[in-house]
Design a protein around this motif. Sequence first.
Motif, short mmCIF file in Angstrom:
data_model
loop_
_atom_site.label_atom_id
_atom_site.label_comp_id
_atom_site.label_asym_id
_atom_site.label_seq_id
_atom_site.Cartn_x
_atom_site.Cartn_y
_atom_site.Cartn_z
N HIS A 109 52.71 65.31 49.13
CA HIS A 109 53.88 64.97 49.51
C HIS A 109 54.08 63.62 50.56
O HIS A 109 53.06 63.65 51.16
N PHE A 138 52.91 63.11 42.60
CA PHE A 138 53.16 64.52 43.14
C PHE A 138 53.99 65.33 42.20
O PHE A 138 53.92 66.46 41.94
N PHE A 139 54.80 64.68 41.30
CA PHE A 139 55.46 65.29 40.35
C PHE A 139 54.50 65.71 39.14
O PHE A 139 54.86 66.90 38.41
N ASN A 141 46.99 72.40 47.46
CA ASN A 141 48.21 72.80 47.35
C ASN A 141 48.92 71.22 46.92
O ASN A 141 48.35 70.27 47.54
N VAL A 142 49.99 71.31 46.04
CA VAL A 142 50.67 70.08 45.33
C VAL A 142 51.60 69.36 46.86
O VAL A 142 51.45 68.33 46.86
N ASP A 143 51.46 70.43 47.61
CA ASP A 143 52.36 69.92 49.18
C ASP A 143 51.44 68.85 49.67
O ASP A 143 52.00 68.10 50.30
N LEU A 170 52.79 68.73 40.41
CA LEU A 170 53.92 69.82 40.36
C LEU A 170 53.90 70.68 38.98
O LEU A 170 54.08 71.68 38.76
N ASP A 171 53.85 69.73 38.09
CA ASP A 171 54.14 70.13 36.67
C ASP A 171 52.83 70.67 35.92
O ASP A 171 52.91 71.53 35.05
N THR A 230 46.52 72.58 38.71
CA THR A 230 46.81 72.22 39.91
C THR A 230 47.34 73.66 40.59
O THR A 230 47.35 73.92 41.94
N ARG A 236 50.71 72.84 36.07
CA ARG A 236 50.17 73.86 36.68
C ARG A 236 48.80 74.57 36.23
O ARG A 236 47.97 74.88 37.08
N GLY A 284 50.32 74.41 40.43
CA GLY A 284 51.66 74.18 40.71
C GLY A 284 52.17 74.55 42.35
O GLY A 284 51.15 74.21 43.18
N ASP A 285 53.18 75.13 42.65
CA ASP A 285 53.63 75.63 43.86
C ASP A 285 52.43 76.36 44.57
O ASP A 285 52.41 76.44 45.84
#
Lengths: 266, 330
Positions: B255, B138-139, B250-252, B142-143, B148, B145, B150-151
């Motif tokens: 989660h 996940f991290f 999405n990165v979510d 997120l990192d 993926t 970008r 990112g956010d």
Amino acid sequence: MKPLTTDRSVLETEGLTKRFGGLIAVDRVNFSMREGELRAIIGPNGAGKTTFFNLISGCLSPSEGRVFFKGEEITHLPADQISRRGIARTFQITSIFPNITVYENIWAAAQTKKGFLNPLVHSSRLMDIRKRVEGILEIVGLHDKSGEIASNLSHGDQRLLEIGIALGTDPHLLLLDEPTAGMSVKETRETMERVKELSCKLSIIIVEHDMSVVMELADTISVFDFGRIIAEGPPEEIKRDERVQEVYLGGRSNDSEGRRHSHLLR
Amino acid sequence: MASLAGKPEDRMKLWKGERLFQIGFAVLVAVLVLAPPFLRSYHKRLLTEILIWGLFALAFDIIYGYTGMLSFGQALFFGVGAYGMAIPILRWDLNLWVALLFAVIASIAFAWPIGYFAVKVSGAYFVIITIIFSLIFFFIALDWRWLTGGDNGLTLTAPSIPLGNWKLSLVDPLTNYYFVLALVLACYLITRRIVASPLGKAFQAIRENEDRARVIGYKVERFKLISYIISGAISGLSGALYAATSRYANVDFLHWTVSGDAVVWTLVGGAGTLIGPMIGSGLLIVFEDYVSSWFKNYPIIVGILVIGVVITAPQGIVGLLRERFGRKER
């Protein structure tokens, strides 16, 4: 000690030892048994009988010594491989698959020798396994309970299922660890009858706490005490053996153990 | 299977239970096939989403309900599947089928090595190790970008399905729905066969008593790994379908709360029943959708409901029905 008949030997151990820290549970045991034999292992609590089974079946790894099955070394093999080679065991404390049916319990054991478990065939199509499972249900006398969830069975029936699961793997050598523990007198007698029938087809080692249970049954009895085999021979001989009487009737300095077991030697 | 039950009344009950299940399943499939053209676009989308999440829950049921391993990191494979779908379409302009295949292969490529280490431990340690693996990725997601987004994630245009000479566009919610339905149904039927197969019996033996399974000849770790990979691949497929349907990744998706959803749906619907987790996800998503329209803090109500179901029916809704109407042979 009996001379080793290597060509027909089913199980042999050489200096088999298991230490737990400072405690020696099994101490340099040389054990040998011929194909087709029904052997009983007796001895007081803590004599190392169950540990001995654990070492042979691969549930524990020996500290020293070697184990041979049908002439091949199996020391340090994992339990699943030893099972697939043909050694099956039961447990003193019932160990079944609780939430599936009796039929499925035995099925689970009956399919393990298949090298490849096909994920795309329905189990009910495998006629060879079905026949084997049904045959075993007949042998252990659980045929009319095959559809029941295993955990709903009575204690005695669960003990029988325990044997059924072991038979499912189609073993050459069957290790029974106090199969009648907690059974009624009637159930014990019936179970021993079944063991007797089974012994015509495979080699069996039965661990018993209660000597009278195996007296008429066993070809040879090995007596364990403090992790060693202290006597071995036909039942009548064992009954008369001084060292055995000492263990069971109490000739030790601390003889509370012996006295406790004196009723077992009849 | 006549040999399964001894007493005639048991056999009758089993047969009746099986028949009821088949009728119920046929009705469900008929409704899923026939009803959508009459639904509003919003509800078509909702139903499509339910099918996708249902598939995700089904994947979790293989690892948990059938093999007894509580993986709390299945979101990782959902996320990998979603990106495995989005990246080939967006960056490499590949067609939908190839992207779908890529997504599944990518999730297997993650599940295999992670599973290899994770199955070496069991119980609570397994739960923890699966959470940790999914958190790590996940991290990373997120990192990274550049890969993926990112956010913000990645947004796609609606992919089209090449079928022979013509193309079906997923812009149309109904086409999208039937595309998802066909794949979910196929997956369900395949997994139903798997759990009834010798392989499935091995999974169940391990679930019931790992030590005993080993002593009767199962290489326990190998079967756990196979189960983990199958579950991961199907989770990945559901993620890919979600990306194709919602047109973003999405990165979510990676989660841990996504993993948690699968756990909750499965417990409510009935672990170890395959259809249960799908029904569980359907009921809870509809319920959430309904409650959230008038109550801002809807998770409270959903939570209370879930606790209620788990207390009154620990075996889940389908488990309860199965007990009531005779046990279906698995």
